[in-house]
Design a protein around this motif. Structure first.
Motif: not given
Length: 313
Positions: A155-166, A265-271
């Motif tokens: 697994l290689r992390p790409v970036f932390e992806c912010e999430r939102v409820l809307c 929602p907490p950020p989720v990692q794109l990997a």
């Protein structure tokens, strides 16, 4: 590599006719050359040289072994040269999978530029929000949100992806604006759910004062396509839990409005996931590096858009 080095020393002794000359050629001491020849003779169980005071002559076994050793070293050299050439001019196909939203918005736009840079490489992109079997489906790379537990993959992390409820203003006008995850459950809000075998988005993890909390959300709308959920949210069908970059334009236009700001929602990692052996292929490394850099640029642009929105608000 010690056996290969022994072969290289042996070949040079045969070609140069002495251990001292081979030692100078290999930039080691005569004792090292003698030791390596001794290791080969012990391994093969035969004498490789007839030693005289003036010159070393290969034995019959040594002459036979010399021909085979030269072929082995030539093959290794050709293989190393091929790898070096592939690293500069990679070729072949790469089978890539990604979630629909990420694939459409982040990865697919990068592929034409990658193809232009490496014209001999073909990228076969599959987009799906379902859970993937990377090994079973013969994939070289799979981009995922989160950190799946699979010891057979790297697994290689790409970036932390912010999430939102809307949700759309029309939905909120009719059902009220939830301020927290508890409001989602107590108010029996229509949550738009991503559902497929193995999915768990019917449980939304949201930030709480003392850490993440999981809420058993529900709703009459569900799909295995994340973009369908966004479309339903825009139509006023309910609340959607999305990566920020997928809905940033709708938030900026006011077509969607953030909710549950006290428990986001907490950020989720794109990997990216890939089998261990695949990363030995230079074109796989090049593609991962290319996409990682491209996604980071897209994230920087997204953050600039978000800050611009906040400043105007």
């Amino acid at each position: 590599m010690s056996y290969v080095n022994n072969l290289k020393v042996f070949v040079r002794v045969v070609e140069l006719g002495s251990m001292s000359a081979a030692a100078r050629d290999r930039r080691v001491s005569p004792a090292v050359v003698s030791s390596r020849i001794g290791e080969l003779e012990k391994h093969l169980g035969v004498r490789l040289f007839n030693r005289t005071t003036r010159k070393l002559q290969p034995t019959e076994h040594g002459a036979i072994f010399y021909k085979g050793a030269v072929k082995i070293l030539d093959t290794i050299e050709e293989a190393e040269a091929a790898v070096a050439d592939v690293a500069r001019n990679p070729r072949g196909s790469i089978f890539v999978a990604a979630p629909l939203g990420i694939g459409r918005r982040l990865i697919a736009p990068l592929i034409p530029d990658f193809k232009a840079a490496y014209p001999a490489v073909d990228v076969r992109l599959r987009l799906s929000d379902r859970k993937l079997d990377v090994l079973g489906e013969g994939l070289d790379i799979a981009f995922v949100l989160g950190t799946p537990q699979d010891s057979a993959l790297r697994l290689r992390p790409v970036f932390e992806c912010e999430r939102v409820l809307c949700a759309a203003p029309s939905y909120l006008a009719e059902h009220g604006v939830p301020q927290s995850g508890r409001d989602l459950v107590d108010g029996r809000h229509s949550c738009l759910l991503l559902r497929f075998p193995g999915a768990n988005e019917f449980q939304w993890t949201l930030a709480g004062p003392e850490g993440p909390l999981r809420y058993e959300v529900s709703g009459p709308f569900e799909s295995d396509d994340g973009d369908v959920l966004t479309d339903w949210a825009l139509e006023g069908c309910g609340i959607v839990n999305k990566p920020l970059f997928e809905v940033i334009d709708h938030l900026r236009s006011g077509a969607l409005v953030p909710v549950c700001k006290t428990t986001p929602p907490p950020p989720v990692q794109l990997a990216c996931l890939y089998p261990h052996k695949r990363f030995q292929d230079p074109k796989i490394r090049l593609f991962i590096d290319f996409v990682t850099a491209g996604c980071q640029r897209a994230l920087d642009t997204l953050l600039a858009q978000k800050n611009g929105t906040a400043a105007r608000g």
